[in-house]
Design an enzyme around this catalytic site. Structure first.
Site, PDB file in Angstrom:
ATOM      1  N   CYS A  60       0.618  -1.112   0.063  1.00 17.03           N
ATOM      2  CA  CYS A  60       0.029   0.062  -0.153  1.00 17.03           C
ATOM      3  C   CYS A  60       0.830   1.245   0.202  1.00 17.03           C
ATOM      4  O   CYS A  60       0.840   1.983  -0.923  1.00 17.03           O
ATOM      5  CB  CYS A  60      -0.872  -0.104   1.170  1.00 17.03           C
ATOM      6  SG  CYS A  60      -2.158  -1.321   1.095  1.00 17.03           S
ATOM      7  N   HIS A 113      -2.653   7.128   3.281  1.00 16.70           N
ATOM      8  CA  HIS A 113      -1.522   6.268   3.657  1.00 16.70           C
ATOM      9  C   HIS A 113      -0.121   6.592   3.517  1.00 16.70           C
ATOM     10  O   HIS A 113       0.609   5.653   3.290  1.00 16.70           O
ATOM     11  CB  HIS A 113      -1.929   4.973   3.215  1.00 16.70           C
ATOM     12  CG  HIS A 113      -1.496   3.843   3.991  1.00 16.70           C
ATOM     13  ND1 HIS A 113      -1.273   2.582   3.366  1.00 16.70           N
ATOM     14  CD2 HIS A 113      -0.912   3.770   5.221  1.00 16.70           C
ATOM     15  CE1 HIS A 113      -1.086   1.670   4.420  1.00 16.70           C
ATOM     16  NE2 HIS A 113      -0.763   2.144   5.506  1.00 16.70           N
TER      17      HIS A 113
END
Length: 231
Positions: A60, A113
């Site tokens: 991610c 993120h």
């Protein structure tokens, strides 16, 4: 140097970067998936350019850090998803900062993120409009009580409740913001990184039911079907 660049002029292209989460090469019907139907993504595939030689860090945060900086994860510092290694080092120009310095309106709608706290939040890194959530997803530790339906997001750093399904919300917010920039004749950069189809596999049954058959990940495919509808 970025600050000295000229302001936007007429004819500059608008830019939309769409990044889905945990969707693999085989999760498109145009790549030969025999079950999943992705007509809108297939059209983008048919009308676009495919890059077949590239460097990837398939996690991610490293994916996002590399995309937004053009630098390898080991160089920009965002090498993992937690433990203080999910941050792009300060001083490295990021894509929204470059666009903003070039006279563009900049907006993110979805999964960030690469930093939850100052000075690593999206609005600290060049985004003028930031609707996002904390951590890696709506069920991660910073969002432990959150949900894909009628959940909570960060509105430029302010926790706010949203209505509906998360992917629908990101797209609707992005399209509304795009409309406002268009009305102002303002060139824009939109970063639309969805948290779907990353698990947990939560989606309305109208998208997953068509795939309910033995051996088929119905909810996962349903999340992709919803994405395709939004596209």
């Amino acid at each position: 140097a970025l600050a000295q660049r000229p302001r936007a002029s007429a004819g500059r292209p608008n830019v939309i970067v769409l990044l889905t989460d945990a969707q693999g090469y085989g999760d498109f019907s145009c790549h030969g998936n025999p079950v999943l139907k992705t007509p809108a993504m297939d059209r983008l595939h048919a009308e676009g350019v495919r890059f077949t030689s590239f460097h990837a860090a398939p996690m991610c945060t490293p994916t996002r850090g590399q995309l937004l900086t053009g630098q390898d994860a080991c160089r920009n510092g965002a090498t993992s998803v937690t433990a203080g290694r999910a941050l792009v080092r300060r001083g490295i120009p990021m894509m929204p900062e470059v666009f903003a310095a070039s006279g563009y309106s900049t907006g993110i709608f979805g999964k960030w993120h690469v930093g939850d706290a100052y000075p690593y939040r999206p609005m600290d890194r060049g985004f003028q409009e930031a609707k996002y959530f904390l951590g890696w997803g709506l069920s991660s530790a910073p969002e432990f009580d959150n949900d894909y339906f009628n959940g909570r997001y960060q509105d430029n750093g302010r926790p706010t409740r949203f209505q509906g399904y998360c992917t629908d919300f990101w797209f609707n917010q992005a399209m509304d913001w795009i409309g406002r920039q268009h009305a102002r004749k303002q060139p824009f950069f939109v970063y639309l990184p969805t948290n779907t189809p990353h698990g947990p596999a939560w989606v309305d049954s109208k998208y997953s039911d068509p795939y309910r058959k033995p051996g088929v990940p119905a909810n996962f495919f349903g999340m992709i079907a919803n994405l395709d509808e939004n596209i």
